[in-house]
Write a protein that holds these residues in place. Structure first.
Motif, PDB file in Angstrom:
ATOM      1  N   UNK A  28      12.501 -21.186 -22.997  1.00 14.30           N
ATOM      2  CA  UNK A  28      11.428 -21.249 -23.992  1.00 14.30           C
ATOM      3  C   UNK A  28      11.535 -22.538 -24.801  1.00 14.30           C
ATOM      4  N   UNK A  29      12.741 -22.871 -25.212  1.00  7.92           N
ATOM      5  CA  UNK A  29      12.948 -24.118 -25.960  1.00  7.92           C
ATOM      6  C   UNK A  29      12.527 -25.329 -25.131  1.00  7.92           C
ATOM      7  N   UNK A  30      12.909 -25.317 -23.840  1.00  4.63           N
ATOM      8  CA  UNK A  30      12.524 -26.427 -22.960  1.00  4.63           C
ATOM      9  C   UNK A  30      11.013 -26.463 -22.747  1.00  4.63           C
ATOM     10  N   UNK A  80       5.721 -29.124 -23.526  1.00  6.45           N
ATOM     11  CA  UNK A  80       4.326 -29.083 -23.962  1.00  6.45           C
ATOM     12  C   UNK A  80       4.065 -30.166 -25.014  1.00  6.45           C
ATOM     13  N   UNK A  81       5.069 -30.471 -25.827  1.00  7.87           N
ATOM     14  CA  UNK A  81       4.880 -31.448 -26.911  1.00  7.87           C
ATOM     15  C   UNK A  81       4.850 -32.891 -26.418  1.00  7.87           C
ATOM     16  N   UNK A  82       5.241 -33.133 -25.166  1.00 10.93           N
ATOM     17  CA  UNK A  82       5.289 -34.510 -24.665  1.00 10.93           C
ATOM     18  C   UNK A  82       3.895 -34.959 -24.218  1.00 10.93           C
ATOM     19  N   UNK A  83       3.482 -36.109 -24.706  1.00 12.22           N
ATOM     20  CA  UNK A  83       2.185 -36.676 -24.331  1.00 12.22           C
ATOM     21  C   UNK A  83       2.313 -38.038 -23.659  1.00 12.22           C
ATOM     22  N   UNK A  84       3.489 -38.636 -23.739  1.00 12.50           N
ATOM     23  CA  UNK A  84       3.697 -39.948 -23.135  1.00 12.50           C
ATOM     24  C   UNK A  84       4.058 -39.783 -21.661  1.00 12.50           C
ATOM     25  N   UNK A  85       3.605 -40.689 -20.841  1.00 15.08           N
ATOM     26  CA  UNK A  85       3.852 -40.692 -19.403  1.00 15.08           C
ATOM     27  C   UNK A  85       3.416 -39.372 -18.742  1.00 15.08           C
ATOM     28  N   UNK A  86       2.132 -39.048 -18.777  1.00 11.81           N
ATOM     29  CA  UNK A  86       1.678 -37.776 -18.194  1.00 11.81           C
ATOM     30  C   UNK A  86       1.893 -37.698 -16.688  1.00 11.81           C
ATOM     31  N   UNK A  87       1.817 -38.824 -15.992  1.00 13.77           N
ATOM     32  CA  UNK A  87       2.013 -38.784 -14.543  1.00 13.77           C
ATOM     33  C   UNK A  87       3.459 -38.413 -14.190  1.00 13.77           C
ATOM     34  N   UNK A  88       4.405 -38.918 -14.965  1.00 10.08           N
ATOM     35  CA  UNK A  88       5.808 -38.552 -14.720  1.00 10.08           C
ATOM     36  C   UNK A  88       6.023 -37.075 -15.020  1.00 10.08           C
ATOM     37  N   UNK A  89       5.390 -36.579 -16.075  1.00 13.54           N
ATOM     38  CA  UNK A  89       5.511 -35.154 -16.397  1.00 13.54           C
ATOM     39  C   UNK A  89       4.894 -34.297 -15.296  1.00 13.54           C
ATOM     40  N   UNK A 143      14.402 -33.672 -15.519  1.00 17.85           N
ATOM     41  CA  UNK A 143      13.781 -34.619 -14.587  1.00 17.85           C
ATOM     42  C   UNK A 143      12.927 -35.642 -15.330  1.00 17.85           C
ATOM     43  N   UNK A 144      12.143 -35.176 -16.303  1.00 22.04           N
ATOM     44  CA  UNK A 144      11.254 -36.069 -17.045  1.00 22.04           C
ATOM     45  C   UNK A 144      12.058 -37.117 -17.813  1.00 22.04           C
ATOM     46  N   UNK A 145      13.107 -36.686 -18.507  1.00 20.56           N
ATOM     47  CA  UNK A 145      13.905 -37.626 -19.300  1.00 20.56           C
ATOM     48  C   UNK A 145      14.557 -38.694 -18.413  1.00 20.56           C
ATOM     49  N   UNK A 146      15.110 -38.273 -17.281  1.00 17.07           N
ATOM     50  CA  UNK A 146      15.769 -39.233 -16.397  1.00 17.07           C
ATOM     51  C   UNK A 146      14.765 -40.199 -15.782  1.00 17.07           C
ATOM     52  N   UNK A 147      13.597 -39.672 -15.388  1.00 15.08           N
ATOM     53  CA  UNK A 147      12.594 -40.539 -14.768  1.00 15.08           C
ATOM     54  C   UNK A 147      12.010 -41.517 -15.791  1.00 15.08           C
ATOM     55  N   UNK A 148      11.803 -41.062 -17.016  1.00 16.89           N
ATOM     56  CA  UNK A 148      11.279 -41.953 -18.056  1.00 16.89           C
ATOM     57  C   UNK A 148      12.285 -43.064 -18.357  1.00 16.89           C
ATOM     58  N   UNK A 149      13.554 -42.699 -18.458  1.00 18.43           N
ATOM     59  CA  UNK A 149      14.588 -43.711 -18.711  1.00 18.43           C
ATOM     60  C   UNK A 149      14.622 -44.746 -17.585  1.00 18.43           C
ATOM     61  N   UNK A 150      14.540 -44.265 -16.337  1.00 15.28           N
ATOM     62  CA  UNK A 150      14.543 -45.181 -15.200  1.00 15.28           C
ATOM     63  C   UNK A 150      13.266 -46.025 -15.168  1.00 15.28           C
ATOM     64  N   UNK A 151      12.122 -45.408 -15.502  1.00 10.26           N
ATOM     65  CA  UNK A 151      10.850 -46.137 -15.494  1.00 10.26           C
ATOM     66  C   UNK A 151      10.862 -47.278 -16.510  1.00 10.26           C
ATOM     67  N   UNK A 152      11.325 -47.002 -17.722  1.00  7.76           N
ATOM     68  CA  UNK A 152      11.361 -48.053 -18.742  1.00  7.76           C
ATOM     69  C   UNK A 152      12.337 -49.160 -18.359  1.00  7.76           C
TER      70      UNK A 152
END
Length: 274
Positions: free
Chosen positions: A192-194, A199-208, A225-234
């Motif tokens: 539930x916490x995750x 749901x609160x994330x709006x940045x990088x919708x394609x990665x989400x 997965x989202x956090x790791x991919x965003x870090x790698x993308x940036x």
């Protein structure tokens, strides 16, 4: 007079078929395990440990540092047990994902029914407004007043959506842990916490979207997965050296930015060593 021939003091190293096979299998395990650490951590770890058990140099270090050795039969049994555990865990993950997908269809159907039914009262409000347009232009304010009703109608939708997701998460936790209610609650609270974080994330919708497609209703893994991919993308976006290498890495791995970064770093390192 005696004639003696000097004996060679160097030791002859005996290369056997077992040692050659051990080197080959160890290198194969090591090469296969490193990329898997980024996609399936447990399977990658099994490959790395198997490589350590198989490579003769690792056994030599174990003998020198710890003063102990493992027989070839014992090492083979350990490697087989590790692979059995990895296969069973990965099969369990696939069963969890397949079990979640059919359950998600029912709440969606309920949501469509719930969202369509409130629209009927909203449509009936303009009817008196049309009948009252005959005397003067007074119906205009009434149509303006009906606008808040339409804006308020969608507000229950996120609540019903979250409620349906919570039902799915609770069912998944119960199916996973059975009558171990402490673990059911622990699993449910973390998911539930995750979910709220996702749901609160709006940045990088394609990665989400890619993370959700990969992990479905396992929102802990979606977040990971989202956090790791965003870090790698940036990181990838910040690279300006060796653009040709980066283009080829993107062509090979597409939107999997973790593997794009991994491919780029290895290719650049190989290029510099030439």
């Amino acid at each position: 007079m005696e004639h003696t021939t000097p004996s060679s003091e160097g030791k002859t190293k005996n290369i056997t078929l077992r040692s050659v096979l051990a080197w080959i299998l160890g290198i194969i395990f090591l090469i296969a395990g490193i990329p898997l650490l980024f996609t399936d951590f447990l399977t990658g770890l099994v490959f790395i440990v198997s490589a350590a058990l198989t490579l003769p140099v690792a056994n030599k270090l174990l003998k020198e540092k710890a003063g102990m050795t493992l027989s070839a039969g014992l090492r083979s049994i350990i490697v087989i047990i590790l692979f059995i555990i990895a296969i069973s865990v990965s099969a369990g993950k696939k069963e969890d994902v397949s079990a979640v997908q059919p359950q998600a269809s029912a709440p969606v159907a309920e949501q469509t029914i719930a969202t369509t039914t409130p629209s009927k009262p909203v449509v009936t409000n303009p009817a008196p407004a049309v009948s009252n347009t005959k005397p003067v232009t007074t119906p205009a304010p009434k149509t303006v007043q009906s606008a808040p009703a339409t804006t308020q109608a969608p507000t229950p939708a996120p609540q019903s959506d979250r409620a349906s997701v919570l039902v799915i998460l609770k069912a998944n936790a119960s199916a996973k842990w059975g009558d171990n209610y402490q673990m059911v609650k622990y699993e449910y609270d973390n998911q539930v916490e995750a979910y709220d974080w996702v749901v609160a994330q709006t940045k990088y919708p394609s990665i989400m979207a890619g993370a959700k497609q990969k992990w479905s209703n396992n929102y802990q893994m979606v977040k990971y997965e989202y956090e790791n991919q965003v870090e790698a993308y940036e990181w990838v976006q910040a690279q300006t050296a060796y653009p040709d290498v980066m283009v080829k890495a993107k062509q090979k791995w597409g939107t999997n930015y973790q593997m794009v970064k991994y491919e780029y770093e290895n290719q650049v390192e190989a290029y510099k060593s030439l």
